[in-house]
Design an enzyme around this catalytic site. Structure first.
Site, PDB file in Angstrom:
ATOM      1  N   CYS A   1       5.845 -34.356 -21.109  1.00  0.00           N
ATOM      2  CA  CYS A   1       4.653 -34.318 -20.271  1.00  0.00           C
ATOM      3  C   CYS A   1       4.161 -35.728 -19.952  1.00  0.00           C
ATOM      4  O   CYS A   1       3.082 -35.899 -19.392  1.00  0.00           O
ATOM      5  CB  CYS A   1       3.542 -33.508 -20.937  1.00  0.00           C
TER       6      CYS A   1
ATOM      7  N   CYS B   1      -9.143 -33.346 -10.512  1.00  0.00           N
ATOM      8  CA  CYS B   1      -8.022 -33.641  -9.615  1.00  0.00           C
ATOM      9  C   CYS B   1      -8.126 -35.086  -9.142  1.00  0.00           C
ATOM     10  O   CYS B   1      -9.228 -35.597  -8.964  1.00  0.00           O
ATOM     11  CB  CYS B   1      -8.037 -32.728  -8.387  1.00  0.00           C
TER      12      CYS B   1
ATOM     13  N   TYR C   1       8.870 -29.487 -32.398  1.00  0.00           N
ATOM     14  CA  TYR C   1       7.571 -29.302 -31.730  1.00  0.00           C
ATOM     15  C   TYR C   1       7.549 -27.929 -31.029  1.00  0.00           C
ATOM     16  O   TYR C   1       7.195 -27.817 -29.859  1.00  0.00           O
ATOM     17  CB  TYR C   1       7.312 -30.403 -30.691  1.00  0.00           C
TER      18      TYR C   1
END
Length: 454
Positions: free
Chosen positions: A411, A84, A315
């Protein structure tokens, strides 16, 4: 021209932004300093660690004026672990920063002026990951350690729990280390290539509660496999599947090519919306199922299907988006370069009773033109590429075939902006961009863009 700051300088700076890896950005006479742990809108005293020609690095000595969005990171490993980057930023602050980041990237890289909507976040942004990939090793005292890697290293932070993983992953993370010494199972040493157990992968299906544990070993011959199965069944009482994957290569890649069943089923079943999916040890499957449903519903909304459209899903992976689209389209054709993923997609279509889907393995930029030559033209084309964005040949294919509507699931906002610019220059107009927070407490942000042919 030399940098306006030198190594070991102590400076008071104002933090303007964050980098893609979560470092604060301050500028001294236009010279960027990257500062770990600093947040936008903070005034900090920093110690300059390193200077290069065009930028430098510094560390925080004291936060003189903290951001209104600064919070105490709840994870005890946050300062060490690289999993993180933003736990010290409130979740509301994270969503605000991600929205601004996507908007700025669109304008800076792509000169895209379409509306960027507020980020769709989570009500409960913890314990969301349905997959944990835990490396194992031994420390200098010869004891087993397991956890996640420090930022930009292969040095393991020995951990007992992770606030973004499931309870089952925590049980394996904490419990396995205690069991290994007595079991005779040796953790793998990446430097010496000695030992047996390299990684443990834990997958949990949110909808069904089924759990799979994959033990990744250096050799197929695993004398302690029955002991390992007993350990996993004790640590995870609701276990559904225990698999072994063999990776004998000297590599950082987690999985090898061969997977065998040690106990239980070969797959676990999960549901996103009304669609069921079989998940095998190596299947690509989004790690945040709650937000995956949000992401895919957004793609479906942007596709605006009325029931008579033919859709192409480039994809397509194991068919996750394809099957969402198949609920409302006349026909969906999916293409993916990985043959195993196509087999998974066909199996998932059959699992759900879809008869209006067709899947083919191969490069999208070659398969899609062949479909058009056969008269299989698309009204809507959906792309969900990897982080590097769409292949240039696929973008050229889109511009040649000219479907009326394109839905781009991304993304990586930077490559999304680049590809949208190419599509806009070729005759498309971006209508809207919806960011979705798939990875709370990280700097990553997914987005869905809707384009129409002008």
């Amino acid at each position: 021209m030399s940098a306006p700051v030198k190594k070991n300088d102590r400076l008071t700076v104002y933090i303007e932004d964050l980098t893609h890896d979560g470092n604060g950005v301050a500028k001294v006479d236009g010279y960027p300093l990257f500062i770990q742990g600093a947040l936008p809108n903070e005034t900090t005293e920093v110690h300059v660690l390193k200077t290069l020609k065009n930028y430098g690095f510094a560390k925080v000595i004291e936060i003189l004026k903290p951001s209104a969005d600064r919070v105490d990171a709840p994870c005890e490993y946050f300062a060490q672990c690289g999993g993180c980057q933003l736990q010290h930023l409130s979740y509301e602050g994270q969503l605000k920063w991600k929205e601004n980041m996507v908007r700025n990237v669109m304008q800076r890289i792509g000169k895209i002026n379409a509306p960027v909507l507020p980020v769709k976040g989570m009500e409960e942004p913890w314990h969301y990951r349905n997959k944990a990939q835990i490396p194992l090793s031994i420390n200098e005292a010869g004891q087993a350690i397991a956890g996640f890697y420090k930022t930009k290293t292969h040095s393991i932070v020995d951990m007992e729990r992770c606030l973004i993983q499931t309870g089952e992953a925590d049980a394996v993370l904490a419990g396995l280390k205690k069991e290994l010494a007595a079991s005779g199972i040796q953790p793998y040493n990446e430097l010496t290539h000695e030992g047996m157990l390299r990684h443990v992968v834990i997958r949990k299906a949110r909808a069904t509660g089924e759990v799979m544990v994959v033990l990744i070993t250096k050799k197929k011959k695993f004398p302690q496999k029955e002991t390992a199965v007993a350990i996993i069944k004790k640590l995870v009482p609701n276990i559904t599947s225990i698999m072994q994957n063999i990776n004998s290569a000297k590599t950082n890649v987690i999985f090898g090519d061969e997977t065998v069943n040690l106990w239980g089923k070969d797959v676990i079943i999960d549901t996103i919306g009304d669609v069921r999916f079989e998940i095998s040890a190596r299947s690509f499957y989004q790690v945040n199922p709650e937000q995956t449903e949000v992401l895919y519903k957004q793609a479906l909304d942007y596709a605006d299907l009325q029931g008579d459209e033919r859709v192409i899903d480039a994809y397509c992976g194991i068919g996750t988006i394809s099957l969402f689209l198949a609920q409302k389209a006349q026909a969906v054709m999916g293409v993916e370069i990985v043959p195993q993923a196509i087999e998974d997609a066909k199996r998932n279509a059959a699992l759900n009773g879809f008869t209006n889907t067709y899947f083919e393995a191969g490069p999208a930029e070659e398969v899609i033109p062949s479909w058009y030559k056969e008269g299989k033209e698309a009204d809507v084309l959906v792309v969900d590429p990897p982080r590097k964005g769409c292949d240039e040949a696929l973008l050229n294919t889109i511009l040649e075939q000219r479907p009326k509507r394109v839905v781009y699931v991304s993304c990586n906002p930077a490559t999304l902006a680049r590809d949208l610019r190419i599509l806009e220059d070729g005759g498309y107009q971006t209508q809207e961009i919806q960011p979705v927070d798939m990875f709370p407490h990280s700097t990553h942000c997914e987005a869905v863009a809707w384009l129409n042919l002008t």
